[in-house]
Design an enzyme around this catalytic site. Structure first.
Site, PDB file in Angstrom:
ATOM      1  N   PRO B 282     -10.316  -6.659  -6.649  1.00 36.47           N
ATOM      2  CG  PRO B 282     -10.123  -8.390  -8.191  1.00 36.47           C
ATOM      3  CD  PRO B 282     -10.419  -6.930  -8.070  1.00 36.47           C
ATOM      4  CB  CYS B 283      -5.514  -5.667  -5.932  1.00 37.58           C
ATOM      5  SG  CYS B 283      -6.063  -4.186  -5.098  1.00 37.58           S
ATOM      6  CE  LYS B 284      -3.501  -3.907  -0.263  1.00 40.00           C
ATOM      7  NZ  LYS B 284      -3.494  -3.042  -1.426  1.00 40.00           N
TER       8      LYS B 284
END
Lengths: 325, 378
Positions: B282-284
Site C-alpha cells: 500500500p505504499c503508493k
C-alpha cells in the site's frame, strides 16, 4: 422425454480451512479420528459475462468450506445456505485408503432417509461427507468429498419444453416478490403459491397443507440452485424430488420446479437467471431407502478418487522465503 | 423503496461527523472510522462484499470487533493478465481499452496506461520473469499430472512407494451404481467449444479465444485497513479451474506485469494466525487515491461552475452526469424539500464512503483480469 441431469456439487476448500484443520489436529484432535460436524455453504449459481466474447461463463456448482467450518454455523450471506457435513480425519494415509467408506456413506444416507420418512424434515436433505488425511509436514492434504443423493428409478424426466428461463413462466413482479422474500430469509427449499400477479413463498414445512389444498397450476416447488448451467439443475434438487416422491407420491406425476439462481435483481437489460421446468416421474412411492450416489469425482481424471490440495507453496516457510523479494 | 432510502440516510448519518475531520482529500489517507464507513457503504451497496471478524487474537482494537476486514469470495478471473500483456498486435491494444469502465473517464485513463506499458512485458526489461514462468508452469503441469494419478513422484522418496496406489481406493459399491448414476448426473462439460443452449458455458470448459485459453480462476479478495499507511490494503487468495489453491507464481500470472513481485507480494494475512495471501503493497495507495480524488473534485467544481451559469433550477440534470452522484434518493428529496435542503443538493466533492469504490477501480488496474470491480454498474 429427456432424463433430468443434475449438476453435481464441486467442493471448494478455502486455504483457511486447511489452516484451521492443521491447528485443530495439532492442538485439539491430536490422534483422535472421531467424526466431527463441519459446516459448509453454497450460494446461488453464478455466472460472469466474458467481456471479450459476450458469453456468460458459469462458475460451477460449488460447495464452499472455509476457516469457520468447525465453528457453530454463523450468519450466512443472503442467497446462500449453510449445510452440515460429517468430517473424519485419518492419521495415516493407509487408514485413509482402507477406511470403510461405504459404511460411513450409509450412515449419512440413513440419517437423510430417516429425516424424510420419520420427521418430514427437509432441512437434512443436503449433507456432505468429508474424509481427509493431512500430511502436516509437507503441507499436503488428501481429501474426498461425498454429496449423497438418492437415485430415482425410473429417473426423473423433464417435459419436452425442457428447462426454460423463469421469466417465461412467471412475470417480473412475481419473480421480484420471490426474490425479496428469499433475500430477507434464504431457504434451501421453498414452495411458491401464485395468485394472480402475486407470488408468496412458503417454507417446506407447510407442504402438507400446500399440496392438500392447492391446484397444481398455482403451485411451484423452488430451491436455491447452486448450478448455473442452463440445462442442469443443481444437486440439492435430487434429494428434494426424492422427498416429494416419498411423502406426496400422488403429486409427483408432474412437479413444477423453480431453480432459483438470482443472487441480485437483474440490472436493466439483463434477463432473470432462474430456470423453470416441469419434471415427472413414473415411479411409485418409495418405501425403502433408495440407493444413493455422490462421491466427488477427481476434477482432472473424472475418476472416483481422492484428491489432494498442496499448500506447500503458500504455507511452507522455506518456499515462502524464496518468493519474498 | 422507502426502506432503501431510510437505510441510505442511516448510513449517511453514520458517517457525517467523521467527514468533518477528514483529511482524505488532502492526503488520500483515511482514518479507521472512515474505513468502516466506506466499508459499510460498500457492503450495503454491493452485497457481494461482507465484513469479517477474522481471528480474535488478531483483532485490531481501532476497528469494531465484527468489522475487521472486508471480503468477497469467488471473484471470477477469466484470463491471465500475462496473456493480455503478451498480445502485441495493435487491435489488442484497442481491446485493452475496453477493460475500463466506459462510463468513467478515469478508469479509461488507467487502462490506457496499462496498454502503454504492455510493450515492456516482453522486452528486455523483464527477462527474468518470462524465463521463470514457463519453468514454473511446467512444474504445475507436473503437479497436475501427479495429482491425477495421485502419486507423489515429485516429493520425497519415502512416500513414493506408499502412495501411488491411492488411486486404488476402492471405488466401493458405487461401481455397481455407475450405470444408474450416469443417467441423472450431469457429466463433465464437453471439451470442445460447444455452446450449451442457454449461451452459458461452463467454467471448466476450455475455449480458444485468440489463442488465449479460457481458464476460469476464482479469487477471494480481502480488504484490510493498513494502520501504518492509513489506507486500505488488498489481499488475494486464488483457486484454479479445478478449485485447487493457486501457488504464488500462478497468482502473479493474474497481476499486470509491472506489479508482479514488485508491488504484489505474498505476505502473512494480518487477521489470521497462519494464512498467507498475495497483497498489493500500500505504499503508493495514498498518493494515487489523492490524485484520483483531486481529479474527481476538479470535475465537480467544473460542474458547480456550469451550474451557476444554468441557475440552480437545473439541479438534477447536472447530477445525472456525475457518476458518483446519489441517484434515486436524491431526486426524491428534491421533490420533497427542494429549497430547504439547498446545500445538501450541491454536487459535492467525493465523499469518504465512496473511497473503497474508487479504490477498487484503482486495484482493477493492477489485477486487470480479476473482476474485483463489481461496481461498474454504479
Amino acid at each position: 422425454m429427456p432424463v433430468v441431469q443434475f449438476a453435481p456439487f464441486s467442493s471448494l476448500v478455502q486455504p483457511g480451512f486447511w489452516h484451521e484443520l492443521t491447528r485443530l489436529k495439532i492442538d485439539v484432535l491430536r490422534l483422535s479420528d472421531e467424526s466431527l460436524t463441519v459446516n459448509g455453504s453454497y450460494s446461488v449459481g453464478r455466472s460472469v459475462r466474458d467481456r471479450e466474447t459476450g458469453q456468460d461463463v458459469a462458475l460451477g456448482c460449488n460447495l464452499v468450506l472455509g476457516a469457520a467450518a468447525f465453528e457453530q454455523p454463523s450468519q450466512v450471506p443472503p442467497m446462500s445456505v449453510a449445510i452440515r457435513g460429517v468430517f473424519k480425519n485419518y492419521n495415516t494415509i493407509e487408514e485413509f485408503k482402507v477406511a470403510d467408506k461405504a459404511s460411513i456413506f450409509n450412515e449419512v444416507t440413513n440419517d437423510m432417509w430417516n429425516s424424510i420418512v420419520e420427521s418430514k424434515d427437509a432441512s437434512k436433505l443436503t449433507q456432505f461427507l468429508l474424509l481427509t488425511f493431512s500430511d502436516l509436514k509437507k503441507y499436503q492434504y488428501y481429501y474426498w468429498f461425498a454429496f449423497p443423493a438418492f437415485v430415482a428409478k425410473p429417473a426423473w424426466e423433464i417435459s419436452t419444453e425442457g428447462w426454460k428461463a423463469a421469466d417465461h413462466e412467471l412475470n417480473a413482479s412475481q419473480l421480484t416478490s420471490i426474490f425479496e422474500s428469499l433475500h430477507a430469509q434464504t431457504k434451501p427449499f421453498f414452495l411458491v403459491k401464485l395468485t394472480g400477479d402475486a407470488a408468496k413463498v412458503h417454507p417446506m414445512d407447510e407442504a402438507d397443507v400446500f399440496f392438500a389444498s392447492d391446484s397444481p397450476d398455482s403451485t411451484i416447488v423452488g430451491f436455491l440452485d447452486p448450478s448455473a448451467s442452463p440445462d442442469n439443475p443443481g444437486w440439492p434438487l435430487r434429494n428434494l424430488l426424492t422427498y416429494l416422491q416419498t411423502l406426496y407420491p400422488s403429486k409427483t406425476t408432474s412437479v413444477r420446479i423453480l431453480c432459483w439462481r438470482d443472487g441480485e435483481l437483474p440490472v436493466a437489460g439483463r434477463a432473470w437467471k432462474s430456470r423453470f421446468g416441469v419434471v415427472a416421474s413414473g415411479g411409485d412411492r418409495q418405501t425403502v431407502k433408495p440407493t444413493a450416489v455422490g462421491w466427488e469425482r477427481h476434477p482432472t481424471t473424472n475418476k472416483l478418487t481422492a484428491r489432494m490440495a498442496d499448500l506447500a507453496p503458500m504455507m511452507d516457510p522455506t518456499r515462502l522465503a524464496d518468493q519474498a523479494v | 423503496m422507502h426502506t432503501f432510502q431510510q437505510q441510505y440516510w442511516a448510513i449517511r448519518d453514520y458517517i457525517s461527523p467523521v467527514l468533518k475531520e477528514s483529511k482524505f482529500k488532502e492526503h488520500g489517507r483515511i482514518t479507521p472510522e472512515e474505513f468502516v464507513a466506506a466499508g459499510d457503504f460498500l457492503t450495503y451497496k454491493f452485497p457481494v462484499w461482507q465484513w469479517e471478524k477474522g481471528d480474535a487474537s488478531k483483532a485490531r482494537d481501532y476497528l469494531p470487533a465484527d468489522k475487521q476486514y472486508l471480503v468477497t469470495r469467488g471473484v471470477a478471473c477469466l484470463r491471465r493478465a500475462q496473456s493480455l500483456a503478451y498480445t502485441d498486435a495493435d487491435e489488442d491494444a484497442e481491446r485493452l481499452l475496453s477493460f475500463g469502465d466506459p462510463s468513467s473517464g478515469l478508469t479509461d485513463e488507467w487502462v490506457e496506461t496499462h496498454a502503454g506499458r504492455k510493450d515492456t512485458a516482453d522486452s528486455a526489461a523483464n527477462p527474468g520473469e518470462i524465463d521463470d514462468i514457463p519453468d514454473l508452469d511446467g512444474d504445475h503441469d507436473q503437479l497436475a499430472t501427479a495429482m491425477g494419478n495421485v502419486s507423489l513422484t515429485s516429493s520425497a522418496g519415502a512416500t513414493v512407494g506408499e502412495t501411488p496406489d491411492i488411486d486404488d481406493i476402492p471405488d466401493m459399491e458405487e461401481e455397481g451404481l455407475e450405470a444408474g448414476d450416469d443417467e441423472a448426473t450431469a457429466g463433465p462439460p464437453p471439451k470442445a467449444g460447444v455452446l450449451s443452449s442457454g449461451g452459458v458455458i461452463d467454467a471448466s470448459q476450455v475455449e480458444a479465444a485468440k489463442g488465449n485459453l479460457l481458464q476460469v480462476r476464482t479469487y477471494d479478495v480481502m480488504i484490510t485497513y493498513d494502520k501504518y499507511y492509513q489506507t486500505p490494503r488488498i489481499w488475494l487468495n486464488g483457486y484454479d479451474e479445478n478449485r485447487n489453491p493457486l501457488t504464488p507464481v500462478q497468482i502473479f500470472q493474474d497481476v499486470s506485469a509491472d506489479h508482479a513481485l514488485k508491488t504484489v507480494t505474498i505476505e502473512a494475512f494480518p487477521h489470521s494466525t497462519t494464512l498467507q495471501a498475495a497483497s498489493v503493497h500500500p505504499c503508493k495507495h495514498a498518493s494515487v487515491m489523492k490524485k484520483v480524488i483531486e481529479r474527481m473534485n476538479a470535475g465537480v467544481e467544473e460542474q458547480l461552475a456550469a451550474r451557476k451559469k444554468d441557475g440552480s433550477s437545473k439541479d438534477s440534470s447536472s447530477k445525472k452526469k456525475w457518476t458518483f452522484g446519489r441517484k434515486g434518493s436524491k431526486e426524491d428529496s428534491s421533490k420533497d424539500k427542494s429549497s430547504a435542503n439547498e446545500e445538501d443538493e450541491q454536487p459535492e466533492a467525493m465523499r469518504v464512503d465512496f473511497y473503497l469504490v474508487v479504490f477498487l477501480k484503482f486495484i482493477a488496474s493492477i489485477v486487470p483480469t480479476i473482476e474485483v470491480d463489481s461496481t461498474t454498474s454504479f
